[in-house]
Write an enzyme that holds these catalytic residues in place. Structure first.
Site, short mmCIF file in Angstrom:
data_model
loop_
_atom_site.label_atom_id
_atom_site.label_comp_id
_atom_site.label_asym_id
_atom_site.label_seq_id
_atom_site.Cartn_x
_atom_site.Cartn_y
_atom_site.Cartn_z
CG ASP A 283 -2.16 -0.77 1.04
OD1 ASP A 283 -2.44 -1.28 -0.09
OD2 ASP A 283 -2.97 -1.17 2.03
CB SER B 124 -4.44 1.20 13.77
OG SER B 124 -4.11 0.23 12.58
#
EC number: 2.7.1.23
Length: 306
Positions: A73, A193
Site C-alpha cells: 500500500d 488501528s
C-alpha cells in the site's frame, strides 16, 4: 477500456521478489507493443531492458495511460502522488502483507498483464482529502491525502491538547496522542488501528478518530462529505521536541506544528483513480485481507423466505 499504449511501472525495489516480477511484466507488455516507463531512481535496482527511464517529477508528462504498481500500500500511495493530478489510473499488485489498495496478488502477475493488454479493467474514483495548515490567519502549508491526515504528538513523552471543530462549531477539546481524519478508503488504515469504523468505499463521508484521548467522549466520528473538519493545537506538555506535534499526510509527507496552528480538512477536489479487474464485493475483500473467520456461514437458503 482502450488498452494503454504507455504504462508507467512503479516498483518497490527493496522487495527481492519485485525485481523478477517487474522484468516479467515489462517484457510481456513490450512484446505486445506497449511502451514501458520506469523511474530513473529505481532503474539501478531493476534490469528492465524493455523500459524507458523517466524522472519522477516528469513521469506524469510522458503520456502514460496507466500506472502498474508492484509493492504494498505504501508504494501504491507513492504512485498516487504521481498519478492523481494527471488523472492516470493506478493498478496495484500486492507484494506486501495486507494490500487493501491493491487489486491483485503476486501470483496473478500474468493475468494482470493479459487484462491490461485487453483493456479489460474498470476505473473508479476514490475520494481524497484537501488540507490547509495555518497560524494567525496565515497559510503555512497545503496538503492532500488518499487515506488519511493525522495530527499527532512528535515525541512519545508528549501529550497534545487539541480543539476539534466540525463545520465551524466547536465539538470538544481532547488531551490525546493525536487525531486521524480519513476517507472511506483510509478507514482500514491508521484510523482503523486507532479504533475507527470500517467504511465501505462507496460511502461518501469524512472520518475523525481520536488517538488515545483522555476524555469521556472519545468516540470516532463520521460526518458528511461536505463537512469541514478543523483541529487546533492548543498546547503541548512534556517531552523535548521543539515543535510538539506533526501533521502526516498518508504517512508519507510531514509538517511540523507549533501551538496555535490550525489544520482544516475538506473533501479533496481531485480524486485518485484506481483500476479494478473485478467487481468483487468489499465484504469479500475485507474477509480476505483481514482473514476473518466465516466458517459455518450458509447464506440465504432457497425457499426460506429470505
Amino acid at each position: 477500456m482502450t488498452p494503454p499504449r504507455q504504462v508507467l511501472l512503479l516498483v518497490h525495489t527493496g522487495r527481492a521478489e519485485a525485481v523478477p516480477l517487474a522484468e516479467r511484466m515489462a517484457a510481456r507488455l513490450a512484446r505486445a507493443g506497449v511502451t514501458v516507463l520506469a523511474l530513473a531512481e529505481e532503474a539501478a535496482g531493476l534490469r528492465l531492458e524493455d523500459a524507458r527511464t523517466v524522472q519522477a517529477a516528469d513521469a506524469a508528462h510522458h503520456g502514460a495511460q496507466l500506472v502498474i504498481v508492484l509493492g504494498g500500500d505504501g508504494t501504491i500511495l507513492r504512485a498516487a502522488e504521481l498519478a492523481r493530478e494527471p488523472r492516470i489510473p493506478v493498478l496495484g499488485v500486492n507484494l506486501g502483507r495486507v494490500g487493501f489498495l491493491a487489486e491483485a496478488e503476486r501470483e496473478d502477475i500474468d493475468h494482470v498483464a493479459d487484462r491490461v493488454l485487453e483493456g479489460s479493467y474498470d476505473v473508479e474514483e476514490r475520494m481524497t482529502l484537501d488540507v490547509e495548515v495555518s497560524r494567525d490567519g496565515r497559510v503555512l502549508a497545503r496538503e492532500w491525502a488518499l487515506n488519511d491526515i493525522s495530527v499527532e504528538k512528535a515525541d512519545r513523552a508528549l501529550l497534545v491538547e487539541l480543539a476539534v471543530e466540525v463545520d465551524g462549531r466547536p465539538l470538544s477539546v481532547w488531551g490525546c496522542d493525536g487525531v486521524v481524519a480519513a476517507t472511506p478508503t483510509g478507514s482500514t488504515a491508521y484510523s482503523f488501528s486507532a479504533g475507527g469504523p470500517v467504511v465501505w468505499p462507496e460511502v461518501e463521508a469524512l472520518l475523525l478518530t481520536p488517538i488515545s484521548a483522555h476524555a469521556l467522549f472519545d468516540r470516532p466520528l463520521v460526518t458528511a462529505p461536505t463537512s469541514t473538519l478543523a483541529v487546533e493545537l492548543l498546547a503541548v506538555s512534556g517531552g523535548s521536541s521543539p515543535h510538539g506535534a506533526v501533521l502526516w499526510a498518508d504517512g508519507r509527507r510531514s509538517h511540523d506544528l507549533e501551538p496555535g496552528t490550525r489544520v482544516e480538512v475538506r473533501r479533496g477536489e481531485c480524486p485518485v483513480l484506481l483500476a479494478r479487474l473485478r467487481a468483487a464485493p468489499f465484504t469479500d475483500r475485507l474477509v480476505a485481507k483481514f482473514r476473518l473467520p466465516v466458517q459455518g456461514w450458509r447464506g440465504a437458503q432457497a425457499g426460506d423466505g429470505s
